[in-house]
Motif scaffolding. Sequence first.
Motif, PDB file in Angstrom:
ATOM      1  N   THR A 159       0.803  -1.227   0.000  1.00 19.01           N
ATOM      2  CA  THR A 159       0.000   0.000   0.000  1.00 19.01           C
ATOM      3  C   THR A 159       0.836   1.279   0.000  1.00 19.01           C
ATOM      4  OG1 THR A 159      -0.221  -0.211   2.394  1.00 19.01           O
ATOM      5  CG2 THR A 159      -2.089  -0.959   1.066  1.00 19.01           C
ATOM      6  N   VAL A 160       2.073   1.192   0.443  1.00 16.89           N
ATOM      7  CA  VAL A 160       2.898   2.409   0.487  1.00 16.89           C
ATOM      8  C   VAL A 160       4.225   2.148  -0.223  1.00 16.89           C
ATOM      9  CG1 VAL A 160       4.113   4.067   1.960  1.00 16.89           C
ATOM     10  CG2 VAL A 160       1.846   3.255   2.629  1.00 16.89           C
ATOM     11  N   ARG A 200      -5.452  -0.573  -9.038  1.00 12.50           N
ATOM     12  CA  ARG A 200      -5.627  -0.413  -7.599  1.00 12.50           C
ATOM     13  C   ARG A 200      -6.342   0.892  -7.246  1.00 12.50           C
ATOM     14  NH1 ARG A 200      -2.041  -3.123  -4.079  1.00 12.50           N
ATOM     15  NH2 ARG A 200      -2.713  -1.579  -2.579  1.00 12.50           N
ATOM     16  N   ALA A 219      -7.299   6.112  -4.747  1.00 10.71           N
ATOM     17  CA  ALA A 219      -6.199   5.148  -4.718  1.00 10.71           C
ATOM     18  C   ALA A 219      -6.196   4.328  -3.432  1.00 10.71           C
ATOM     19  CB  ALA A 219      -4.867   5.883  -4.850  1.00 10.71           C
ATOM     20  N   THR A 220      -5.932   3.038  -3.586  1.00  7.28           N
ATOM     21  CA  THR A 220      -5.785   2.185  -2.394  1.00  7.28           C
ATOM     22  C   THR A 220      -4.301   2.046  -2.063  1.00  7.28           C
ATOM     23  OG1 THR A 220      -5.657   0.157  -3.726  1.00  7.28           O
ATOM     24  CG2 THR A 220      -7.847   0.867  -3.016  1.00  7.28           C
ATOM     25  N   PHE A 221      -3.555   3.083  -2.393  1.00  3.51           N
ATOM     26  CA  PHE A 221      -2.106   3.077  -2.181  1.00  3.51           C
ATOM     27  C   PHE A 221      -1.616   4.512  -2.122  1.00  3.51           C
ATOM     28  CE2 PHE A 221      -3.002   3.244  -6.678  1.00  3.51           C
ATOM     29  CZ  PHE A 221      -2.171   4.257  -7.127  1.00  3.51           C
ATOM     30  N   ALA A 222      -0.378   4.660  -1.668  1.00  2.00           N
ATOM     31  CA  ALA A 222       0.293   5.956  -1.740  1.00  2.00           C
ATOM     32  C   ALA A 222       1.679   5.701  -2.301  1.00  2.00           C
ATOM     33  CB  ALA A 222       0.392   6.589  -0.350  1.00  2.00           C
ATOM     34  N   ILE A 223       2.017   6.414  -3.366  1.00  3.48           N
ATOM     35  CA  ILE A 223       3.378   6.305  -3.904  1.00  3.48           C
ATOM     36  C   ILE A 223       3.985   7.704  -3.871  1.00  3.48           C
ATOM     37  CG2 ILE A 223       4.829   5.660  -5.863  1.00  3.48           C
ATOM     38  CD1 ILE A 223       2.715   3.633  -6.684  1.00  3.48           C
ATOM     39  N   VAL A 224       5.097   7.817  -3.175  1.00  2.00           N
ATOM     40  CA  VAL A 224       5.699   9.130  -2.963  1.00  2.00           C
ATOM     41  C   VAL A 224       7.167   9.104  -3.386  1.00  2.00           C
ATOM     42  CG1 VAL A 224       6.400  10.811  -1.201  1.00  2.00           C
ATOM     43  CG2 VAL A 224       4.146   9.731  -1.066  1.00  2.00           C
ATOM     44  N   GLN A 225       7.522  10.036  -4.244  1.00  2.00           N
ATOM     45  CA  GLN A 225       8.936  10.200  -4.579  1.00  2.00           C
ATOM     46  C   GLN A 225       9.565  11.067  -3.499  1.00  2.00           C
ATOM     47  OE1 GLN A 225       9.885  11.407  -8.639  1.00  2.00           O
ATOM     48  NE2 GLN A 225      11.734  12.394  -7.886  1.00  2.00           N
ATOM     49  N   ALA A 226      10.483  10.466  -2.766  1.00  2.00           N
ATOM     50  CA  ALA A 226      11.089  11.150  -1.623  1.00  2.00           C
ATOM     51  C   ALA A 226      12.247  12.032  -2.068  1.00  2.00           C
ATOM     52  CB  ALA A 226      11.574  10.122  -0.612  1.00  2.00           C
ATOM     53  N   MET A 272      10.386   6.761   5.353  1.00  2.00           N
ATOM     54  CA  MET A 272       8.933   6.698   5.132  1.00  2.00           C
ATOM     55  C   MET A 272       8.439   5.253   5.149  1.00  2.00           C
ATOM     56  SD  MET A 272       8.365   9.529   2.147  1.00  2.00           S
ATOM     57  CE  MET A 272       9.059  11.166   2.289  1.00  2.00           C
ATOM     58  N   ALA A 301       5.700   3.931   7.753  1.00  2.00           N
ATOM     59  CA  ALA A 301       4.479   3.278   7.272  1.00  2.00           C
ATOM     60  C   ALA A 301       4.386   1.849   7.794  1.00  2.00           C
ATOM     61  CB  ALA A 301       4.457   3.291   5.743  1.00  2.00           C
TER      62      ALA A 301
END
Lengths: 612, 348
Positions: free
Chosen positions: A239-240, A264, A271-278, A287, A291
């Motif tokens: 999910t993350v 998804r 969204a059933t997810f989180a995608i983060v460019q750190a 992160m 999470a």
Amino acid sequence: MATTDVALHEDSGSLERKRVVNDMSIQVGTVNGSGSQSSNTVLLRSIFQMGVPVSGKNLFPSNIAGLPTWYTIRANKDGYIARKKEIDFLVAMNPETAREDVMSLAAGAVALYDEPLNLRTLRNDLVFYSVPYDKLVAPVCPEAKLRKLVKNMIYVGVVAKLLDIDMAEVEKAIRKQFAKKVKAANLNLAAVQAGYDYAAANLLKRDPYHIQRMDKTTGKIIIDGNSAAALGCMFAGCTVVTWYPITPSSSLVETMIEYMKRFRIGPDGKATFAIVQAEDELAAIGMVIGAGWAGARAMTATAGPGISLMAEFAGLAYYVEVPAVIWDIQRVGPSTGLPTRTSQGDILSIAFLSHGDTKNILLIPCSAEECFTMAQDAFELAEHFQTPVFVMSDLDLGMNNWMADPFPYPEKPIKRGKVLSKEDLERLGGFARYKDVDGDGIGYRTLPGTDHPAAAYFARGSGHNERSQYSERPDDFEKNMERLNRKFETARSFVPRPVLISNGKSKIGIIAYGTSHWAILESRDQLRKEYKVETDYLRLRAYPFPREVHGFVEQHERVYLVEQNRDAQMLTLLKLDVRPELVTRLHSISHIHGLPLDARSVTDEIIMMEGK
Amino acid sequence: MATTPTSTPVPKTNRIGLSIAEYKGGKTTLCAGCGHNAISERIIDAMYEMGVSPERVIKPSGIGCSSKAPAYFMSRSHSFNAVHGRMPSVATGAMLANRNLIALGVSGDGDTASIGIGQFVHLMRRNLPIIYIIEDNGVYGLTKGQFSATADLGSKLKTGVINDLPPIDTCVLAIQLGATFVGRSFSGDKRQLHSMLKAAVAHNGTVMLDIVSPCVTFNDHEGSTKSYKYMKDHEEPLQDINFVPVFEEINVEYDPGTTVEVTMHDGSRLRLRKLEEDYDATDKILAVKRLAEGHAKGEVLTGVFYVNTQAPNFIEMLNMTDNPLTTLPESVVRPGREVLEQVMEELR
């Protein structure tokens, strides 16, 4: 630059005239940014669609446009898809490297070149074909600025004609490649046809190589390891995802973004997810840990330099006991090293990544299928053992195209490990976070947000007791570290088992892992057929080593551990594990040139070390 | 013998039925008189009065004296004492995982302005929903008193060393980068800090509070610009701050000529009675300019420097499903067989 490790030579040899069917390596030398990727993929797919086992390996510079790139396709009826040391068929499109590319061919090989390069004069022991690409491209591509790209498609047609590749399969491959761009597909198809027609009218077949239809790819797919990993993570219920771009791992997350956006998004459109460019790898792993601590299935993907930056956080996750999945798509180090070349150089540093007594679980896929299945294993193990799990892929696996069987749908339900709910806490009255209740070294945890007054604990990287309270007491510290060790020992029987191929009689054992597998498969056959040397083979799939790894060393007089790093890193880990008197049985065969491992190098080295 | 009926006095409770004792933490191990302890007290009061469920709160922190502080308040909340300077990433991950949590991050001036400056600036530009507190004493306490990057120019260490580098103003950075509630206070200014913390709880987005919190052991001497005495002499509040939570009736009117009222995300009212006529806490550029002037004049400005209640927070920008990701069942997070078959077909 030579892309093979065959010595340059100028001697002339007699040309072999015997027909060679479905056994060759084709190398295309181009300039990066020239669109050759599409041409090469079309060529690869066409052969694949003819039912012939193939692999495609892209050898590219750390650059966006203008530097030499080579793409090697190996077609092999016996299913050998490791890199082949020798090139049989060269397509020389890059004026800068053409001369050296031709000079490094073995006698009898084929060189197809752009007419103005006039390579024919360089050697008299090769089969040369020349094509006036510029003359052919103009009529099929009126738009001048596209010609550079379309020119590359012409050689596909020439090669198709010379090798007897069915044009219907080429067309199918082009339609697939340019799926939604009909105009582009037609343009490229015209270019292929121009090449084919030119070859038919002007080139007299003088080489022995042929592609002939067979049925060894039926039902199979073509995919790169990073895409397979991305799919595996999606089906694992991740999910993350937090990440920082780095070659060769970026495409894993980028592909995952595409798949997650397609499959998804919930019925509410969200969204059933989180995608983060750190902002960097420190934040990416931070992160993931935040999470994972809060209860998400969280992951990142990186390569060596990122792993180095993650070291401190890895120790925190190990010691606080937070699940995390980290994909390491290994490239050549140390330092920036060779960012676009493959390696297995991070094994030892990751096994003990971080300061103090830190030990980590490693999973090692050898194929696209395993990238898919081990993604699920990684999340299961990370949550079961509440610890970081590193998946050790590499550039060869991650970024190159591989044949694979269709992936199996995950049959086992997702298990989240020992997590206490509000109801559990009501029943138990409370809990001690790091108490070894079950004797497996794994404590019970609660997630932030659990609505119970006794749910909270203080997660800390500083010394702590069973209740996660700050403690500098020697006995608290020692007890906790021993429990962590017990947990790591438990993991031996949970990680993916090694794969053993044994006839029960051989005195020689080979141990290898990851992408070295493909060279080993072929090398064992070479050893048997050419030298009558029988070997047993154990393919490692995880660290800590399950018990049968020790058994394998016990059962063989000499064990060759093949790996793609200088310092025999896996062998070093194994030395720590086996009984001291067995250590002398272990011999290292290591490769560090950054090219995928080939079978011949392994065979030669084993024969030399066997004194044959 | 006279007998009077005795009864245990019923402890006072807040709107969710908890007494203040249920917001307490462990016994502090910080030095007696440390400003951080006063901040912990204010946090307890604010959370209690706002009726925040302790189970929803997470207390991420970094490393240092400041970052130990979460052990001394709200034991019923999960804490994560992470690595030095990296609390922002851990907090971000936790908030991605569970959007229902309330994050109260505690950091220090070393943890934020030196080793953690990279993560700090990126946290600010994301406008993550978090209350980010810097317990700012200008020195590294746990390593015995070296200057940090918020130490003022000319400030003197106990050893006599003079700081010759300019300070990083974390509030200016936060305002420029995108934090939506930025202020400075002083651990000794009980009233102001109390109101600011309650407003912080009501805010949707990143709250960055730099709280000057004197280190009694290493930085409370003559020549320090982060001492109790210096703060008492130099603190210049920009406003008189009053906070009216959404669940309380408003029974005092305010004068719009002298007071700015900000309606918070949850309907609470933040009332800023201007002590400087021209100051406007909704004007980013003015805020940065006024802080720069303050530095030039040697003032320690306090108050709410900037507030923006309209900007979307990071979680909202990600378009995540309403339920926390941690609670999604397998049927939601694992696509069906037909999806895998479709993808396999595409790859054939």
